[in-house]
Design a protein around this motif. Structure first.
Motif, mmCIF file in Angstrom:
data_model
loop_
_atom_site.group_PDB
_atom_site.id
_atom_site.type_symbol
_atom_site.label_atom_id
_atom_site.label_comp_id
_atom_site.label_asym_id
_atom_site.label_seq_id
_atom_site.Cartn_x
_atom_site.Cartn_y
_atom_site.Cartn_z
ATOM 1 N N GLU A 1 -5.780 8.158 2.640
ATOM 2 C CA GLU A 1 -6.221 7.734 2.094
ATOM 3 C C GLU A 1 -5.097 6.835 1.219
ATOM 4 O O GLU A 1 -3.614 7.265 1.521
ATOM 5 C CB GLU A 1 -6.928 8.065 0.576
ATOM 6 N N PHE A 2 -5.020 5.048 1.240
ATOM 7 C CA PHE A 2 -4.035 4.491 0.624
ATOM 8 C C PHE A 2 -4.875 3.720 -0.560
ATOM 9 O O PHE A 2 -5.734 3.460 -1.068
ATOM 10 C CB PHE A 2 -3.676 3.367 1.765
ATOM 11 N N ARG A 3 -3.637 3.201 -1.796
ATOM 12 C CA ARG A 3 -4.107 2.825 -3.215
ATOM 13 C C ARG A 3 -2.719 1.881 -3.352
ATOM 14 O O ARG A 3 -1.581 1.645 -3.172
ATOM 15 C CB ARG A 3 -3.754 4.350 -4.086
ATOM 16 N N TRP B 1 0.516 -0.996 0.218
ATOM 17 C CA TRP B 1 0.245 -0.021 -0.043
ATOM 18 C C TRP B 1 0.802 1.146 0.173
ATOM 19 O O TRP B 1 1.445 1.315 0.482
ATOM 20 C CB TRP B 1 -0.724 0.110 1.406
ATOM 21 N N GLN B 2 0.317 2.518 -0.634
ATOM 22 C CA GLN B 2 0.967 3.548 -0.822
ATOM 23 C C GLN B 2 -0.239 4.650 -0.424
ATOM 24 O O GLN B 2 -0.657 4.309 -0.774
ATOM 25 C CB GLN B 2 1.602 4.332 -2.298
ATOM 26 N N GLN B 3 0.393 4.995 0.369
ATOM 27 C CA GLN B 3 -0.423 6.513 1.402
ATOM 28 C C GLN B 3 -0.406 7.605 -0.350
ATOM 29 O O GLN B 3 0.632 8.300 -0.651
ATOM 30 C CB GLN B 3 0.240 7.103 2.760
ATOM 31 N N VAL B 4 -1.837 8.143 -0.316
ATOM 32 C CA VAL B 4 -2.222 9.262 -1.616
ATOM 33 C C VAL B 4 -2.314 10.680 -0.908
ATOM 34 O O VAL B 4 -3.419 10.112 -0.615
ATOM 35 C CB VAL B 4 -2.748 8.643 -2.539
ATOM 36 N N PRO B 5 -2.607 11.336 -1.610
ATOM 37 C CA PRO B 5 -3.264 12.145 -0.822
ATOM 38 C C PRO B 5 -5.113 12.461 -1.203
ATOM 39 O O PRO B 5 -4.983 11.549 -1.750
ATOM 40 C CB PRO B 5 -2.946 13.607 -2.070
ATOM 41 N N ALA B 6 -5.310 13.286 -0.341
ATOM 42 C CA ALA B 6 -6.931 13.143 -0.464
ATOM 43 C C ALA B 6 -7.067 13.185 -1.441
ATOM 44 O O ALA B 6 -7.089 14.072 -2.414
ATOM 45 C CB ALA B 6 -7.701 14.420 0.442
ATOM 46 N N GLN B 7 -7.780 12.270 -2.024
ATOM 47 C CA GLN B 7 -8.875 12.302 -3.275
ATOM 48 C C GLN B 7 -10.437 12.569 -3.067
ATOM 49 O O GLN B 7 -11.401 12.967 -2.336
ATOM 50 C CB GLN B 7 -9.304 10.533 -3.974
ATOM 51 N N PRO B 8 -11.327 13.314 -4.134
ATOM 52 C CA PRO B 8 -12.448 13.892 -4.220
ATOM 53 C C PRO B 8 -13.863 13.029 -4.210
ATOM 54 O O PRO B 8 -14.222 12.321 -4.981
ATOM 55 C CB PRO B 8 -12.469 14.808 -5.415
ATOM 56 N N THR B 9 -13.201 12.067 -2.994
ATOM 57 C CA THR B 9 -14.331 10.313 -3.163
ATOM 58 C C THR B 9 -14.273 10.796 -1.502
ATOM 59 O O THR B 9 -13.906 10.862 -0.627
ATOM 60 C CB THR B 9 -13.623 9.180 -3.867
ATOM 61 N N PRO B 10 -15.869 9.406 -1.788
ATOM 62 C CA PRO B 10 -15.877 9.380 -0.136
ATOM 63 C C PRO B 10 -15.011 8.726 0.351
ATOM 64 O O PRO B 10 -14.797 7.558 -0.546
ATOM 65 C CB PRO B 10 -17.490 8.972 -0.183
ATOM 66 N N THR B 11 -15.628 8.484 1.961
ATOM 67 C CA THR B 11 -14.926 7.855 3.150
ATOM 68 C C THR B 11 -15.309 6.282 2.276
ATOM 69 O O THR B 11 -15.068 5.630 2.391
ATOM 70 C CB THR B 11 -14.864 8.013 4.176
ATOM 71 N N LEU B 12 -16.133 6.671 2.304
ATOM 72 C CA LEU B 12 -17.431 4.919 2.193
ATOM 73 C C LEU B 12 -18.224 4.844 1.030
ATOM 74 O O LEU B 12 -19.070 6.038 0.321
ATOM 75 C CB LEU B 12 -18.490 4.736 3.408
ATOM 76 N N TYR B 13 -18.118 3.966 0.087
ATOM 77 C CA TYR B 13 -18.808 3.932 -0.849
ATOM 78 C C TYR B 13 -20.668 3.873 -0.427
ATOM 79 O O TYR B 13 -21.133 5.012 -2.222
ATOM 80 C CB TYR B 13 -18.163 2.856 -2.401
ATOM 81 N N CYS B 14 -21.424 4.018 -0.166
ATOM 82 C CA CYS B 14 -21.792 4.004 0.412
ATOM 83 C C CYS B 14 -22.733 5.303 1.049
ATOM 84 O O CYS B 14 -23.933 5.159 2.223
ATOM 85 C CB CYS B 14 -22.944 2.191 1.247
#
Length: 508
Positions: free
Chosen positions: A358-360, A328-341
């Motif tokens: 966030e991680f990818r 895993w790699q930590q990434v900058p905050a993305q414009p997506t919610p924490t939970l898909y739902c």
């Protein structure tokens, strides 16, 4: 002793054609000036206190606004950080461009570029600044108005997607009229009856010198059927005595992107509106003179911080056939919610503090993602309510996708997590939705485990998603026995365990 105002009335009556105001108008204007001078003194005192005690802490919106290095401040940034004296400040009756926010006052939420000034008007301008508001401030009784428009810095990544931001400051004859206008504007912005809009979020504007204020965000479908997004309009409306600030952010977003926050920008703009330096600007503006600011002490410690966030090294690697494991790699905050739902803005839960990470998983393409948010609430009952809200999101899964051909949501199930102190309760569900690989024959699928756990006044939200297709990321394809899922289940459990254990490290 006779009333000098009465003598003024007599003098006015004896002097036909003289351009003089009535006694009532003189008294009213004097009261108005005194009120604004008190507001300016209060603003200066609060701004000075903010420099000494540290920045004001606002509720976190999960992925809220993040400060960036501002551009050099224009003329308005030269406003003194302490309360200006009546002899040195501009007359309170004069609403000028100096009462508008500057680019330094606006926080550009990541990953968008910084804001820069576009146009400034000595009135409300000829074009509409908010399509949800059919009536101008002048039509609502404002005696004066100024406006400034902002655009994202051009030539930078996502500058075309950041939208626009516009600020209007208006003055009314009295504080009562200003508050009536604010309440009406806020109600109109929340319903946005001028458009077929849906409510996306609402937040109060708190802190500093604001008399009252809130932010309402709506979304609506574009006229262009090829636009793979919805239009979002965020409207912040704030009053200070007889002045009203209306700040509008418009952008095109995917329906699952958290709504615009605007709170820090609106508070900074409110300080400008009364002629005082915003707390944020006093520490971030490169144009400010350090010698003119008193030495600041370290800001008070937040409730939550990096110490409560899991690291990449603690997440389980994914074994890849014929290759080394993907890490895993930590990434900058993305414009997506924490939970898909996630059914709403996380700040709607009204936590006292919140931190996210966030991680990818990449090898070489994106094959996994972990999103984490930790929220702290002021009371146990507030945390209980928030848990039930998140549980309802997972159960109903209101999320939408442009291509939902493979979307399914499994049942919400209670899970056990070994922790000290022990968790109160935890629930998890699995959502499956189409991956973004293009084409009608694309069978890539995200298998997204979403978890919510409660420990007293603290909530932990965790997403662990892995890409698969046509089979889940299991040992066998298709999986036939329960043991085929064991490795995958263990990875998800390890992610949740590591995340919750780290989130409560300070509670042990």
């Amino acid at each position: 002793m006779s009333d000098p105002i009465s003598r003024l009335d007599q003098f006015r009556a004896d002097t036909p054609g003289a351009p003089m105001k009535s006694a009532a108008e003189v008294r009213q204007r004097g009261d108005q000036i005194r009120r604004r001078q008190r507001a300016i003194v209060t603003a200066g005192a609060v701004a000075l206190a903010a420099v000494v005690a540290g920045p004001i802490i606002f509720l976190s919106a999960g992925f809220g606004e993040r400060a960036t290095e501002p551009d050099p401040a224009p003329a308005p940034s030269q406003t003194p950080s302490t309360a200006p004296s009546p002899s040195s400040s501009a007359p309170a009756a004069d609403l000028t461009r100096a009462h508008l926010p500057s680019a330094d006052d606006l926080v550009a939420d990541e990953p968008y570029p910084r804001w820069v000034e576009d146009q400034t008007y000595d009135d409300e301008g000829k074009s509409d600044y908010n399509e949800c508001l059919p009536e101008s401030l002048r039509d609502m009784g404002a005696t004066a108005a100024v406006r400034r428009d902002f655009l994202p810095r051009s030539g930078e990544e996502l500058s075309d997607a950041a939208g626009t931001l516009k600020a209007v400051v208006a003055e009314f004859a009295s504080a009562k009229e200003a508050e009536a206008a604010r309440a009406e504007i806020s109600k109109t912005a929340a319903s946005c009856s001028a458009l077929d809009a849906e409510t996306a979020g609402s937040l109060p504007v708190e802190g500093g010198v604001a008399s009252a204020g809130d932010i309402n965000v709506v979304t609506y479908q574009p006229d262009d059927p090829d636009m793979n997004a919805v239009w979002e309009v965020a409207t912040a409306v704030v009053t200070v005595e007889d002045r009203v600030l209306v700040m509008t952010r418009k952008r095109g977003v995917q329906s699952y992107v958290p709504p615009t926050d605007l709170r820090t920008s609106a508070v900074n703009a409110t300080y400008r509106m009364v002629g005082a330096r915003p707390p944020a600007a006093s520490t971030s503006s490169p144009a400010s003179d350090p010698a003119s600011n008193p030495p600041s002490s370290p800001p008070p410690a937040d409730i939550l911080g990096d110490a409560q966030l899991v690291s990449a090294a603690s997440l389980p690697a994914m074994p890849l056939e014929g290759e080394s494991s993907a890490t895993w790699q930590q990434v900058p905050a993305q414009p997506t919610p924490t939970l898909y739902c996630q059914g709403a803005w996380l700040s709607s839960l009204k936590a006292a503090d919140s931190v996210s990470r966030e991680f990818r998983l990449q090898n070489p393409g994106e094959i996994g993602k972990v999103n984490v948010t930790v929220l702290e609430f002021a009371t146990k009952s507030a945390a209980d309510t928030a848990y039930e809200t998140v549980h309802g999101w997972l159960d109903g899964c209101p999320a939408t996708m442009a291509d939902a051909k493979l979307f399914t949501a499994g049942p919400v199930e209670s899970i056990e997590i070994d922790s000290t102190p022990a968790i109160d309760r935890a629930a998890q569900m699995l959502a499956e939705y189409a991956g973004d690989c293009g084409g009608q024959d694309c069978d890539a699928t995200w298998y997204d485990h979403q978890t919510v756990a409660q420990i007293g006044t603290r909530l932990v939200l965790v997403t662990h998603a892995e890409a698969g297709g046509p089979c889940p990321p299991t040992r066998a394809c298709p999986p036939e026995e329960a043991s085929d899922y064991t490795e995958w289940d263990n990875r998800v459990a390890q992610t949740v365990q590591a995340t919750v254990s780290q989130a409560i490290v300070d509670l042990r």
